[in-house]
Design an enzyme around this catalytic site. Structure first.
Site, mmCIF file in Angstrom:
data_model
loop_
_atom_site.group_PDB
_atom_site.id
_atom_site.type_symbol
_atom_site.label_atom_id
_atom_site.label_comp_id
_atom_site.label_asym_id
_atom_site.label_seq_id
_atom_site.Cartn_x
_atom_site.Cartn_y
_atom_site.Cartn_z
ATOM 1 N N HIS A 72 0.819 -1.217 0.000
ATOM 2 C CA HIS A 72 0.000 0.000 0.000
ATOM 3 C C HIS A 72 0.853 1.267 0.000
ATOM 4 O O HIS A 72 0.323 2.367 -0.185
ATOM 5 C CB HIS A 72 -0.989 -0.010 1.174
ATOM 6 C CG HIS A 72 -0.422 0.399 2.493
ATOM 7 N ND1 HIS A 72 -0.022 -0.509 3.453
ATOM 8 C CD2 HIS A 72 -0.203 1.623 3.029
ATOM 9 C CE1 HIS A 72 0.425 0.143 4.517
ATOM 10 N NE2 HIS A 72 0.328 1.432 4.286
ATOM 11 N N ASP A 120 -0.243 -7.548 1.684
ATOM 12 C CA ASP A 120 0.245 -6.160 1.680
ATOM 13 C C ASP A 120 1.767 -6.176 1.834
ATOM 14 O O ASP A 120 2.319 -5.886 2.893
ATOM 15 C CB ASP A 120 -0.423 -5.384 2.828
ATOM 16 C CG ASP A 120 -0.113 -3.896 2.779
ATOM 17 O OD1 ASP A 120 0.444 -3.440 1.753
ATOM 18 O OD2 ASP A 120 -0.422 -3.189 3.761
ATOM 19 N N GLY A 213 2.892 6.794 8.530
ATOM 20 C CA GLY A 213 4.299 7.062 8.262
ATOM 21 C C GLY A 213 5.192 5.901 8.652
ATOM 22 O O GLY A 213 6.325 5.791 8.194
ATOM 23 N N SER A 215 4.120 2.798 8.067
ATOM 24 C CA SER A 215 3.744 1.763 7.101
ATOM 25 C C SER A 215 4.965 1.252 6.339
ATOM 26 O O SER A 215 5.843 2.025 5.960
ATOM 27 C CB SER A 215 2.739 2.322 6.094
ATOM 28 O OG SER A 215 1.484 2.489 6.676
ATOM 29 N N GLY A 216 4.974 -0.068 6.115
ATOM 30 C CA GLY A 216 6.061 -0.665 5.349
ATOM 31 C C GLY A 216 7.281 -1.008 6.172
ATOM 32 O O GLY A 216 8.137 -1.771 5.734
#
Length: 266
Positions: A72, A120, A213, A215-216
């Protein structure tokens, strides 16, 4: 004696999951500034806008030319760079590098309109292999299909917001999160059917969580031999807020995707 010591530090920095500068794990409620360069696999994924670069997501270096992040985080309309060896995003730090992606591979079963379906996860192949150092080092991948026990304390790291709708920090943050097993996390009072077995839940105490922020970025968990493995990729949290009770941070479970990672990297 001196030479041996230096060699030990450098050798440690060249293996996976063994930081030259070990993190200071104080379990401060609400998270805290990390020790500089103690999570040397943490990267900042940045996008270009009007001639400037902006942090959008975290990521994890898993090999000298491969970064793991969330699907995402990726938009086909954006131009990205990966910052490695960073601690303070606003400071000039010797030893840090910016590398452009050669290609970005998003999981083929990722559906941006159906976040709860999972998958994801994405891999970024860097345009060049980075030189590993005390500041830049890969995390280890967990054993395939391994599951974290409920109650295990892992650490989420990133430059995400300090609180719901809060400021984005310049300094890398770390926060302890307690793993919640699938049986609990999938209860109706928790995430219910939204959470899948290919995900990891951690947190839910209403105090510490990942936030926009982050994320990932990685869920860092220590293995039995003391090295750090990236067991999760920050995927989603509650729309009610970042630190919502019984809505733990949800991560893509990396151990469910070992074979996919291996196939992509061929």
């Amino acid at each position: 004696m001196c030479n041996t010591k230096i060699r030990t530090v450098l050798v440690g920095a060249l293996s996976c999951g063994d930081p030259a500068y070990p993190p200071l794990l104080t379990r401060v409620v609400g998270g805290e500034d990390a020790r500089p360069f103690s999570w040397p696999w943490q990267v900042s994924l940045q996008y270009s806008s009007s001639g400037n670069w902006y942090h959008t997501c975290g990521g994890t270096l898993i090999a000298p030319n491969w970064v793991l992040t969330a699907a995402h985080c990726i938009s086909s309309s954006r131009t990205y760079q990966v910052l490695l060896g960073k601690y303070n995003l606003k400071a000039t730090e010797e030893g840090s590098v910016a590398v452009s992606p050669q290609k970005i591979i998003v999981h083929e079963r990722w559906d941006s309109s159906r976040l709860a379906d999972g998958n994801d996860i994405a891999l970024i192949k860097l345009s060049q292999s980075v030189a590993l150092s005390n500041q830049i080092q890969p995390a280890c991948l967990p054993p395939a299909n391994s599951l974290l026990a409920s109650g295990v304390v892992c650490y989420v790291t990133g430059w995400g917001r300090l609180q719901t709708n809060g400021a984005l920090p310049n300094i890398l943050q770390q926060g302890p999160l307690v793993v919640v097993d699938y049986a609990t996390c999938s209860l109706p009072a928790w995430w219910g059917s939204t959470v899948k077995t290919t995900m990891v839940c951690a947190g839910g105490d209403g105090v510490i969580s990942s936030c926009n922020g982050d994320s990932g970025g990685p869920l860092n968990c220590r293995s039995a031999d003391g090295t750090w493995e990236v067991h999760g990729v920050v995927s989603f949290g509650s729309s009610l807020g970042c630190n919502y009770y019984r809505k733990p941070s949800v991560f893509t479970r990396v151990s469910a995707f070992n074979s996919w990672i291996a196939t992509v990297r061929v």
